[in-house]
Design an enzyme around this catalytic site. Structure first.
Site, PDB file in Angstrom:
ATOM      1  N   GLU A 173      47.707  20.934 -58.433  1.00 52.65           N
ATOM      2  CA  GLU A 173      48.114  20.549 -59.786  1.00 52.65           C
ATOM      3  C   GLU A 173      47.013  19.712 -60.416  1.00 52.65           C
ATOM      4  OE1 GLU A 173      52.632  20.661 -60.459  1.00 52.65           O
ATOM      5  OE2 GLU A 173      52.115  18.684 -59.750  1.00 52.65           O
ATOM      6  N   HIS A 183      52.935  13.614 -55.697  1.00 51.56           N
ATOM      7  CA  HIS A 183      52.788  14.094 -57.073  1.00 51.56           C
ATOM      8  C   HIS A 183      51.867  13.136 -57.834  1.00 51.56           C
ATOM      9  CE1 HIS A 183      53.765  15.090 -61.214  1.00 51.56           C
ATOM     10  NE2 HIS A 183      54.171  16.255 -60.753  1.00 51.56           N
TER      11      HIS A 183
END
Ligand code: PGA
Length: 264
Positions: free
Chosen positions: A167, A95
């Site tokens: 993302e 992430h």
């Protein structure tokens, strides 16, 4: 084979164990059993064990937000994929908050992806460019480097099981939350799948699931899910609100059950 839609709730470092339990309770009340949609909750490490006995497994699966790539040893403070393997189906790896705040390198992320697969856990590999990288025209280079290095220790068959979440860092609510246009997300998703195809072949590229993440809420989700090649969403902020997250699942369900909707 059609790829199953995947909606992932990344609760980040929010909610203690009892708050997490309350949210599960509320979500469970508001969510139907959807055979065609996989809904995954990623609470804090501490909440995983109690949640594993609380969740209705027909509705939800669990993910960890991170883990350490060694299976065991003297690594104070870490939790391994081996320890998680009976509790979670998925682990979020790479992430942008981990890459940026915890300096996770391409090599560390590659090792984590490999450790997840070794322990029969599906990695949700997050990739995406920063605002600066996009402005410098480096988006494709960044995606190429992040995708190829993360998958580099896997066999072709293993790659087919990986989930990749695109993302863009600039679209994540806590990094600015500028909304990505579905066309921009589509370009990146198409590029990611093309990378997988060139390295592992068209069969693998057609199997791998690619999600979109970045300020997704119950109103915007549909626009992203309609993108050709987009297999779901990774949701941060909106996922800790039971109305919003249940709305996201409902929106995905409605889209899938509209007449004329084609399976991807
Ligand atoms: P956001 O976060 O939905 O709050 O933008 C997404 C993520 O960080 O995974």
């Amino acid at each position: 084979m059609a790829r199953k839609l995947l909606i992932v709730a990344n609760w980040k470092m929010h909610l203690n164990v009892s708050q997490a339990s309350l949210l599960v309770h509320r979500l469970q009340e508001r969510t139907r059993i959807h055979r065609d949609i996989e809904v995954v909750l990623a609470p804090s490490m501490l909440a995983l064990q109690p949640m594993s006995t609380q969740i209705d497994r027909r509705k939800f699966r669990l993910a960890a937000q991170n883990a350490y790539h060694k299976d065991e040893g003297a690594f104070t403070g870490e939790v391994s994929f081996t320890m998680l393997r009976d509790i979670v189906h998925y682990v979020i790896v790479g992430h942008s908050e981990r890459r940026i705040y915890f300096n996770e390198s391409l090599d560390m992320i590659r090792d984590k992806v490999q450790a997840a697969i070794r322990n029969d856990i599906t990695p949700i590999l997050c990739v995406g460019e920063t605002k600066h990288e996009r402005e410098e025209g480096l988006t494709k280079q960044v995606l190429h480097d992040q995708v190829t290095s993360a998958l580099s220790n896997l066999t072709t068959a293993e790659v087919a099981n990986v989930v990749i979440a695109y993302e863009p860092v600039w679209a994540i609510s806590t990094f600015g939350g500028e909304l990505a246009k579905p066309r921009e997300a589509e370009e990146a998703i198409t590029f990611i799948r093309a990378q997988v195809e060139s390295l592992y072949g068209s069969h693998t590229a057609s199997m791998i699931r690619v999600l979109y993440g970045g300020s997704v809420d119950e109103h915007l989700v549909r626009g992203y899910l309609e993108i050709d090649g987009c297999d779901g969403a990774l949701v941060g902020g909106a996922s800790i609100n039971p109305y919003k997250f249940a709305g996201i699942i409902e929106s995905a369900y409605r889209m899938q059950h509209e007449p004329g909707h084609e399976e991807k």
